[in-house]
Design an enzyme around this catalytic site. Structure first.
Site, mmCIF file in Angstrom:
data_model
loop_
_atom_site.group_PDB
_atom_site.id
_atom_site.type_symbol
_atom_site.label_atom_id
_atom_site.label_comp_id
_atom_site.label_asym_id
_atom_site.label_seq_id
_atom_site.Cartn_x
_atom_site.Cartn_y
_atom_site.Cartn_z
ATOM 1 N N LEU A 150 30.573 19.233 33.538
ATOM 2 C CA LEU A 150 30.096 19.623 34.870
ATOM 3 C C LEU A 150 29.288 20.919 34.786
ATOM 4 O O LEU A 150 29.791 21.945 34.329
ATOM 5 C CB LEU A 150 31.269 19.818 35.825
ATOM 6 C CG LEU A 150 32.221 18.635 35.990
ATOM 7 C CD1 LEU A 150 33.130 18.868 37.187
ATOM 8 C CD2 LEU A 150 31.463 17.318 36.135
ATOM 9 N N ALA A 151 28.056 20.816 35.243
ATOM 10 C CA ALA A 151 27.173 21.983 35.163
ATOM 11 C C ALA A 151 26.291 22.098 36.390
ATOM 12 O O ALA A 151 25.264 22.769 36.368
ATOM 13 C CB ALA A 151 26.307 21.877 33.907
ATOM 14 N N ARG A 180 27.553 33.344 42.260
ATOM 15 C CA ARG A 180 28.189 34.637 41.973
ATOM 16 C C ARG A 180 27.586 35.325 40.749
ATOM 17 O O ARG A 180 27.825 36.499 40.508
ATOM 18 C CB ARG A 180 29.709 34.451 41.789
ATOM 19 C CG ARG A 180 30.441 34.248 43.106
ATOM 20 C CD ARG A 180 31.913 33.944 42.894
ATOM 21 N NE ARG A 180 32.138 32.519 42.625
ATOM 22 C CZ ARG A 180 33.294 32.012 42.199
ATOM 23 N NH1 ARG A 180 34.328 32.801 41.970
ATOM 24 N NH2 ARG A 180 33.425 30.709 41.991
ATOM 25 N N GLN A 200 23.777 15.485 40.411
ATOM 26 C CA GLN A 200 24.658 15.483 41.584
ATOM 27 C C GLN A 200 23.804 16.016 42.742
ATOM 28 O O GLN A 200 23.400 17.168 42.720
ATOM 29 C CB GLN A 200 25.864 16.408 41.332
ATOM 30 C CG GLN A 200 26.854 16.438 42.482
ATOM 31 C CD GLN A 200 27.831 17.615 42.373
ATOM 32 O OE1 GLN A 200 27.618 18.563 41.628
ATOM 33 N NE2 GLN A 200 28.913 17.538 43.133
ATOM 34 N N THR A 245 33.989 19.451 42.653
ATOM 35 C CA THR A 245 34.094 18.963 41.272
ATOM 36 C C THR A 245 34.360 17.454 41.190
ATOM 37 O O THR A 245 33.911 16.806 40.252
ATOM 38 C CB THR A 245 35.191 19.733 40.513
ATOM 39 O OG1 THR A 245 36.360 19.841 41.346
ATOM 40 C CG2 THR A 245 34.728 21.141 40.175
ATOM 41 N N GLY A 305 43.341 27.218 40.218
ATOM 42 C CA GLY A 305 44.232 26.219 40.803
ATOM 43 C C GLY A 305 45.600 26.308 40.139
ATOM 44 O O GLY A 305 45.707 26.634 38.958
HETATM 45 C C1 UD1 Z 1 37.887 25.113 39.244
HETATM 46 C C2 UD1 Z 1 39.133 24.307 39.595
HETATM 47 C C3 UD1 Z 1 40.362 25.199 39.483
HETATM 48 C C4 UD1 Z 1 40.446 25.791 38.104
HETATM 49 C C5 UD1 Z 1 39.154 26.508 37.721
HETATM 50 C C6 UD1 Z 1 39.169 26.873 36.270
HETATM 51 C C7 UD1 Z 1 38.514 22.560 41.167
HETATM 52 C C8 UD1 Z 1 38.524 22.129 42.585
HETATM 53 N N1 UD1 Z 1 39.025 23.751 40.921
HETATM 54 O O1 UD1 Z 1 37.708 26.123 40.227
HETATM 55 O O2 UD1 Z 1 41.538 24.447 39.744
HETATM 56 O O3 UD1 Z 1 41.544 26.670 38.015
HETATM 57 O O4 UD1 Z 1 38.008 25.659 37.932
HETATM 58 O O5 UD1 Z 1 38.044 27.630 35.908
HETATM 59 O O6 UD1 Z 1 38.068 21.812 40.310
HETATM 60 N N2 UD1 Z 1 30.545 21.985 39.670
HETATM 61 C C9 UD1 Z 1 29.648 20.968 39.837
HETATM 62 N N3 UD1 Z 1 29.428 20.471 41.093
HETATM 63 C C10 UD1 Z 1 30.075 20.934 42.188
HETATM 64 C C11 UD1 Z 1 30.988 21.999 42.024
HETATM 65 C C12 UD1 Z 1 31.206 22.494 40.759
HETATM 66 O O7 UD1 Z 1 29.050 20.502 38.874
HETATM 67 O O8 UD1 Z 1 29.817 20.410 43.283
HETATM 68 C C13 UD1 Z 1 30.770 22.523 38.312
HETATM 69 C C14 UD1 Z 1 30.381 23.965 38.156
HETATM 70 O O9 UD1 Z 1 29.045 24.078 37.628
HETATM 71 C C15 UD1 Z 1 31.393 24.473 37.122
HETATM 72 C C16 UD1 Z 1 32.599 23.593 37.349
HETATM 73 O O10 UD1 Z 1 32.149 22.448 38.053
HETATM 74 O O11 UD1 Z 1 30.922 24.284 35.798
HETATM 75 C C17 UD1 Z 1 33.706 24.298 38.123
HETATM 76 O O12 UD1 Z 1 33.257 24.636 39.408
HETATM 77 P P1 UD1 Z 1 33.632 25.996 40.109
HETATM 78 O O13 UD1 Z 1 33.038 25.992 41.475
HETATM 79 O O14 UD1 Z 1 33.310 27.148 39.227
HETATM 80 O O15 UD1 Z 1 35.226 25.829 40.266
HETATM 81 P P2 UD1 Z 1 36.315 26.967 40.398
HETATM 82 O O16 UD1 Z 1 36.312 27.500 41.790
HETATM 83 O O17 UD1 Z 1 36.176 27.928 39.291
#
Ligand code: UD1
Ligand code: CA
Length: 456
Positions: A9-10, A16, A76, A82, A142
């Site tokens: 996932l990227a 931030r 996406q 996520t 989480g």
């Molecule tokens: C997420 C987890 C959390 C965990 C933490 C660890 C979820 C809901 N939460 O939170 O439980 O403790 O990571 O670091 O999964 N991304 C996408 N598309 C989206 C949203 C995010 O590709 O719509 C990707 C982001 O680029 C990133 C990853 O998913 O690489 C995680 O997303 P992020 O928003 O950073 O999640 P956290 O709030 O850190």
């Protein structure tokens, strides 16, 4: 063993980070966070790796396509969370049969063994496995809700957790493994009725439990799964990486009197028996063989240092620098794309670019290889045992023959035959007593108040 697949996932905007560069193209140890995740997927033997990117991220899509092939880069549309991100890989993996691991590209240092443990849980029959860690400051992570026997009941995001749940120290790293088909099946049920209004991947655990499927936790160290969401966290993860490489280097027999001042890249190769003094930076692509000493304040990139060589203090080795056995490269010497033979020396203040220096040659202080005419670059060849006098310019293309000798201060534009002397500078003239006559005349004029024309 079932085939393995990875979904990276990227697509997150990485707001931030406050950086114009996509978050996961920021580097740790000289390699982008995305590349770290791709390398992990490869180390885990994944048959295919799909990278999920956002729309309007051309730099990121391009980088991802380079690593996994354009057919494995999926977009996406909206960043809805996520779970929605993993769902973007559904079509790409519709024929995939086996086990999948989800990696967050903003969590770059997940060790291979941790991924192996997560897959192993699925191979042993768990339906879903999450990589968890004891967090010193669980903060935004989480929380993993387990029962007394260590099996996992749910993941609660910090924003949705109650007082009691917030006290849980076991946190979600983001790494999750499950059979591919089950993962996409459960994803279809995820809803966004939570504090952020997002589709959480973490809800898969609760959904699996509702079907009485088994969910489990694989454990790892906090420092291996620190996520990067800001520049400060990027620097923190860099420090974790540097500390762990320093420890590995010392454990393998590298001498580091001030390890906290030496910086390595992900691919730095240092043999046992090398000493690295204070404040040395290894950019990517460097190897150093046994017995070499890298002295303080040197910067190396794309360079090979042979056994017993002495580099620095204050040396700069650039890509293509190949330093032979026991050769010396001293202070303020810059070497780019030059092979330096065994025992050759360039001890002070030189630019050596594009060429070859034979074994035992001596390059005097202030020697410059003039390799560039503003349009093209050319090579300088210095034969074995040749001696280049200080402050000489060798204008490439040019060859100094074996055992040739260049007088100090020369500008060499023609080849020098083997064992010949070349001097290319104004011949010295001498005038006996001139200085005294000059001084007498000037001091008399000064006493008399006669300023020469133009004096101020
Ligand atoms: C997420 C987890 C959390 C965990 C933490 C660890 C979820 C809901 N939460 O939170 O439980 O403790 O990571 O670091 O999964 N991304 C996408 N598309 C989206 C949203 C995010 O590709 O719509 C990707 C982001 O680029 C990133 C990853 O998913 O690489 C995680 O997303 P992020 O928003 O950073 O999640 P956290 O709030 O850190
Ligand atoms: Ca994150």
């Amino acid at each position: 063993m079932a085939d393995r697949f990875a979904i990276i996932l990227a697509a997150g905007k990485g707001t931030r980070m406050k950086s114009p560069r996509p978050k996961v193209l920021h580097e740790i140890g000289g390699r982008s966070m995305l590349a770290w995740s791709v390398a992990l997927a490869k180390d885990l033997g994944c048959k295919r790796t799909v990278v999920v990117v956002g729309p309007d991220m051309p730099l990121l899509s391009e980088a991802a396509a380079k690593f996994v092939g354009a057919e494995n880069v999926v977009i996406q549309r909206d960043q809805l969370g996520t779970a929605n991100a993993v769902d973007a890989a559904r079509a790409a993996l519709k024929d995939a049969d086996g086990h999948a691991i989800v990696l967050y590209a903003d969590t770059p240092l997940v060790p291979k063994e941790a991924g192996v443990r997560a897959f192993a849980e699925i191979e042993k029959g768990a339906s879903i496995c999450v990589l968890g860690f004891i967090a010193k400051l669980p903060n935004r992570y989480g929380r993993l809700v387990t029962d007394g026997n260590g099996s996992l009941n749910a993941i609660v995001e910090a924003n949705d957790a109650d007082e009691l749940q917030l006290r849980i120290e076991l946190a979600n790293s983001g790494v999750m493994a499950a059979p591919v088909k089950l993962m996409f099946d459960l994803l279809g049920q995820v809803r966004n009725d939570n504090a952020k209004g997002e589709y959480y991947l973490t809800d898969l655990v609760g959904l699996a439990r509702e079907r009485s499927l088994q969910a489990s936790v694989a454990h790892c160290d906090e420092r291996d799964v620190q996520g990067v969401n800001s520049q400060v966290e990027l620097a923190q993860v860099e420090r974790v990486f540097q500390d762990s490489v320093r420890e590995q280097m010392m454990a393998a027999g590298v001498t580091l009197p001030a390890p906290e001042t030496v910086y390595f890249s992900y691919d730095t190769k240092i043999a046992a028996g090398v000493t690295i003094e204070q404040n040395v930076v290894f950019a990517t692509g460097v190897s150093v063989e046994s017995g070499a000493v890298i002295r303080a304040f040197s910067h190396l990139e794309g360079a090979k240092v042979g056994p017993g060589a002495l580099v620095g203090p204050y040396a700069r080795l650039r890509p293509g620098a190949v330093i032979g056995k026991d050769a010396h490269i001293g202070n303020f010497v810059e070497v780019k794309n030059v092979t330096i033979g065994e025992g050759a020396k360039a001890n002070h203040l030189s630019y050596l670019g594009d060429g070859e220096i034979g074994a035992g040659a001596n390059i005097g202080a202030g020697t410059i290889f003039c390799n560039y005419d503003g349009f093209f670059k050319y090579r300088t060849i210095v034969g074995e045992g040749a001696f280049i006098g200080s402050n000489s310019s060798l204008v490439a293309p040019v060859t100094i023959g074996v055992g040739g000798y260049v007088g100090s201060g020369s500008v060499i534009v023609e080849d020098v035959p083997a064992d010949a002397l070349a001097i290319a500078r104004g011949r010295q003239a001498g005038k006996a007593g001139w200085a005294r006559t000059f001084r007498d005349a000037k001091s008399a004029a000064k006493k008399a108040g006669n300023k020469p024309k133009g004096a101020v």
